[in-house]
Design a protein around this motif. Sequence first.
Motif, mmCIF file in Angstrom:
data_model
loop_
_atom_site.group_PDB
_atom_site.id
_atom_site.type_symbol
_atom_site.label_atom_id
_atom_site.label_comp_id
_atom_site.label_asym_id
_atom_site.label_seq_id
_atom_site.Cartn_x
_atom_site.Cartn_y
_atom_site.Cartn_z
ATOM 1 N N LEU A 1 -10.624 2.351 15.878
ATOM 2 C CA LEU A 1 -9.416 2.521 15.064
ATOM 3 C C LEU A 1 -8.154 2.564 15.920
ATOM 4 O O LEU A 1 -7.041 2.504 15.407
ATOM 5 C CB LEU A 1 -9.524 3.791 14.210
ATOM 6 C CG LEU A 1 -10.691 3.806 13.221
ATOM 7 C CD1 LEU A 1 -10.709 5.090 12.417
ATOM 8 C CD2 LEU A 1 -10.602 2.607 12.277
ATOM 9 N N ASN A 2 -8.340 2.701 17.231
ATOM 10 C CA ASN A 2 -7.187 2.672 18.136
ATOM 11 C C ASN A 2 -6.980 1.299 18.767
ATOM 12 O O ASN A 2 -6.180 1.136 19.672
ATOM 13 C CB ASN A 2 -7.361 3.717 19.243
ATOM 14 C CG ASN A 2 -7.233 5.115 18.683
ATOM 15 O OD1 ASN A 2 -6.265 5.424 18.000
ATOM 16 N ND2 ASN A 2 -8.231 5.952 18.927
ATOM 17 N N ARG A 3 -7.748 0.319 18.322
ATOM 18 C CA ARG A 3 -7.615 -1.058 18.830
ATOM 19 C C ARG A 3 -7.339 -1.989 17.648
ATOM 20 O O ARG A 3 -7.924 -1.823 16.574
ATOM 21 C CB ARG A 3 -8.936 -1.541 19.465
ATOM 22 C CG ARG A 3 -9.416 -0.699 20.617
ATOM 23 C CD ARG A 3 -8.733 -1.119 21.921
ATOM 24 N NE ARG A 3 -9.234 -0.354 23.038
ATOM 25 C CZ ARG A 3 -8.789 0.852 23.415
ATOM 26 N NH1 ARG A 3 -7.820 1.437 22.741
ATOM 27 N NH2 ARG A 3 -9.300 1.479 24.452
ATOM 28 N N PRO A 4 -6.486 -3.001 17.857
ATOM 29 C CA PRO A 4 -6.246 -3.941 16.745
ATOM 30 C C PRO A 4 -7.477 -4.803 16.481
ATOM 31 O O PRO A 4 -8.378 -4.865 17.328
ATOM 32 C CB PRO A 4 -5.089 -4.794 17.268
ATOM 33 C CG PRO A 4 -5.131 -4.678 18.745
ATOM 34 C CD PRO A 4 -5.757 -3.345 19.078
ATOM 35 N N ILE A 5 -7.523 -5.481 15.361
ATOM 36 C CA ILE A 5 -8.641 -6.390 15.069
ATOM 37 C C ILE A 5 -8.652 -7.496 16.117
ATOM 38 O O ILE A 5 -9.675 -7.827 16.686
ATOM 39 C CB ILE A 5 -8.512 -7.009 13.654
ATOM 40 C CG1 ILE A 5 -8.705 -5.924 12.595
ATOM 41 C CG2 ILE A 5 -9.521 -8.141 13.440
ATOM 42 C CD1 ILE A 5 -8.566 -6.405 11.166
ATOM 43 N N GLU B 1 3.504 -18.192 20.137
ATOM 44 C CA GLU B 1 3.368 -17.071 19.209
ATOM 45 C C GLU B 1 2.649 -15.936 19.919
ATOM 46 O O GLU B 1 1.801 -16.168 20.785
ATOM 47 C CB GLU B 1 2.574 -17.479 17.966
ATOM 48 C CG GLU B 1 1.098 -17.830 18.240
ATOM 49 C CD GLU B 1 0.304 -18.095 16.967
ATOM 50 O OE1 GLU B 1 0.734 -18.951 16.190
ATOM 51 O OE2 GLU B 1 -0.756 -17.460 16.783
ATOM 52 N N PHE B 2 3.021 -14.729 19.557
ATOM 53 C CA PHE B 2 2.265 -13.547 19.951
ATOM 54 C C PHE B 2 1.839 -12.926 18.622
ATOM 55 O O PHE B 2 2.674 -12.455 17.855
ATOM 56 C CB PHE B 2 3.154 -12.604 20.769
ATOM 57 C CG PHE B 2 2.518 -11.269 21.094
ATOM 58 C CD1 PHE B 2 1.137 -11.113 21.190
ATOM 59 C CD2 PHE B 2 3.324 -10.154 21.345
ATOM 60 C CE1 PHE B 2 0.562 -9.882 21.504
ATOM 61 C CE2 PHE B 2 2.764 -8.922 21.664
ATOM 62 C CZ PHE B 2 1.385 -8.789 21.745
ATOM 63 N N THR B 3 0.558 -13.030 18.342
ATOM 64 C CA THR B 3 0.059 -12.538 17.057
ATOM 65 C C THR B 3 -0.752 -11.263 17.266
ATOM 66 O O THR B 3 -1.578 -11.196 18.176
ATOM 67 C CB THR B 3 -0.832 -13.616 16.392
ATOM 68 O OG1 THR B 3 -0.036 -14.777 16.167
ATOM 69 C CG2 THR B 3 -1.403 -13.144 15.064
ATOM 70 N N ILE B 4 -0.478 -10.280 16.433
ATOM 71 C CA ILE B 4 -1.269 -9.036 16.481
ATOM 72 C C ILE B 4 -1.802 -8.777 15.067
ATOM 73 O O ILE B 4 -1.036 -8.776 14.107
ATOM 74 C CB ILE B 4 -0.419 -7.815 16.888
ATOM 75 C CG1 ILE B 4 0.328 -8.076 18.194
ATOM 76 C CG2 ILE B 4 -1.300 -6.560 17.010
ATOM 77 C CD1 ILE B 4 1.261 -6.936 18.601
ATOM 78 N N ILE B 5 -3.113 -8.581 14.968
ATOM 79 C CA ILE B 5 -3.676 -8.231 13.656
ATOM 80 C C ILE B 5 -4.126 -6.771 13.699
ATOM 81 O O ILE B 5 -5.091 -6.414 14.394
ATOM 82 C CB ILE B 5 -4.839 -9.168 13.293
ATOM 83 C CG1 ILE B 5 -4.330 -10.618 13.361
ATOM 84 C CG2 ILE B 5 -5.383 -8.829 11.912
ATOM 85 C CD1 ILE B 5 -5.278 -11.666 12.877
ATOM 86 N N LEU B 6 -3.383 -5.957 12.996
ATOM 87 C CA LEU B 6 -3.691 -4.522 12.991
ATOM 88 C C LEU B 6 -4.843 -4.234 12.036
ATOM 89 O O LEU B 6 -5.018 -4.917 11.019
ATOM 90 C CB LEU B 6 -2.462 -3.718 12.544
ATOM 91 C CG LEU B 6 -1.217 -3.839 13.442
ATOM 92 C CD1 LEU B 6 -0.044 -3.112 12.795
ATOM 93 C CD2 LEU B 6 -1.493 -3.272 14.833
#
Length: 366
Positions: A37-41, A57-62
Motif C-alpha cells: 500500500l506504500n508502493r504505486p501499482i 511522459e512520466f506516468t504514475i498509477i497510484l
Amino acid sequence: MNDKNFFLENYNDIVEKINSIKQNALKRKVNYREEQLNRPISFWTKKERLRDKIGKEFTIILRSKGCSWALSKYGGCSMCGYYLDATTKNVSTSQLISQFDYAFNDKINEIKQDSYNYILKIFNSGSFLDENEIPKEARNYIYEKISMVEKIKEVVIESRLEYITSEKLREIREIFNKKYLEIAIGLESVDDYIRNNFINKGVLFKDFKSALNKCKELDIGVKVYLLFKPLFLNEQAAIDDCSYSIKTLIDLGVNSISINPTNIQKGTLAEHLWFQNRYRPPWYYSLFKCIKKSVSQEDLKSIRLLSDPSGAGTKRGIHNCLKKECEISAKERLRNFVLSQNLNELEQKEYECVCKKKYQLQKNYI
Ligand code: SF4
Ligand SMILES: [Zn+2]
C-alpha cells in the motif's frame, strides 16, 4: 414493447451480468500486504507526444480504494477490470503520499537531467478528483511537489464527470499557474445510447459539455478517452461511432483525444463474451481507417490525437492476424503517427498481409 422498456430491460440485464462476473473474480483476488500500500501499482517514463513536439511522459498509477462507479451497485464499465487492481479497503492519505514519493524520488533525477520536456500523468484507475479515492490533502501534496519541477510542462489527471467541480479546478489552476493542465475524461463515445447501454458508463453527454465549459473558463484543457469498438458493435459500426465522436469533439474544441481500442481485461463482461467468441478486439485496419476519415492535418494543428493501446498485437488487444510482421508494422505506423501527428505516417507502405482480405470480408459481421 416501446423503446424505453426495451432499453431498461436490457440495461438491468447488463448490470446484473457485470456484477455476477465481478463477484466471481473478486473471490480469487488476493488482498494487498501492508507494504504494497506504500508502493504505486506502477510507474514509468517513455516517449510521448507533448502539445507541440515530442517529449516524454512520466506516468504514475497510484493504488487507491478503486473507482466509485465500479464499487457502486451499477457495477462499473463493461470492459474495465481495474477494480482488481484496487484495494477495496481505504488507503490512507499517508500511504498515497508514500506511493507518489516512491515513484517521484525514483525518477526525479532522470527527469531533471533529460533533454526532453515531460508530461506527468497521474492516474489511480478511477477518479483523481474523487475525495473518497484521493483526499484533498494527498492531492495538494502531489500538486505542490509537481509544481516545483521545471521540466514537467504538462500535467494530466483523470476524473469521472461527477467529481469535476469549479472549486477543485480552481485549486489546481492556482497551483500550476505556469503549467499546461488537462483533465482526462472517459467519455468513450458521444452517443449516449452506446455509452450507457453497451459500456455501462453512467455518464450523459450534456454533463460532459458542462464539465468542458467549466474547464475552458479556467483555461484548463480537456482530454477525452474514446473507446474504440465497445462491446456489441462490429468493426464497421466501431469506425462509424468513433469517427462521429472525433468530429463532434473537434467541433466542441476539446484539446486532446485518446483512442483506446478495447482490450480484454480479466473479470469483465468483455472477457466473458470474448471467451464465448461473441466479441473480438478491433483490427488495426479499422483504427487506421477511422483516424484517416475523421481528422485532417489542419485539425491536428489544434487537437492532439493519441492512441497507446494496451495489449496491442496480442489476442487480448487490438490486432490483425497476430503474425509478427503484420502486428509490428501496424504498431509502428500508429506510434509514428502519434509522436509526429503527421497523417502521412499512416499512409506509409504497410506490410502486405493476406489477412486484409479476410478483414474486408468480415468487418460487418465481427
Ligand atoms: S472505466 Fe473508469 S469509470 Fe469505468 S469502471 Fe473503470 S475506472 Fe471506473
Ligand atoms: Zn496479417
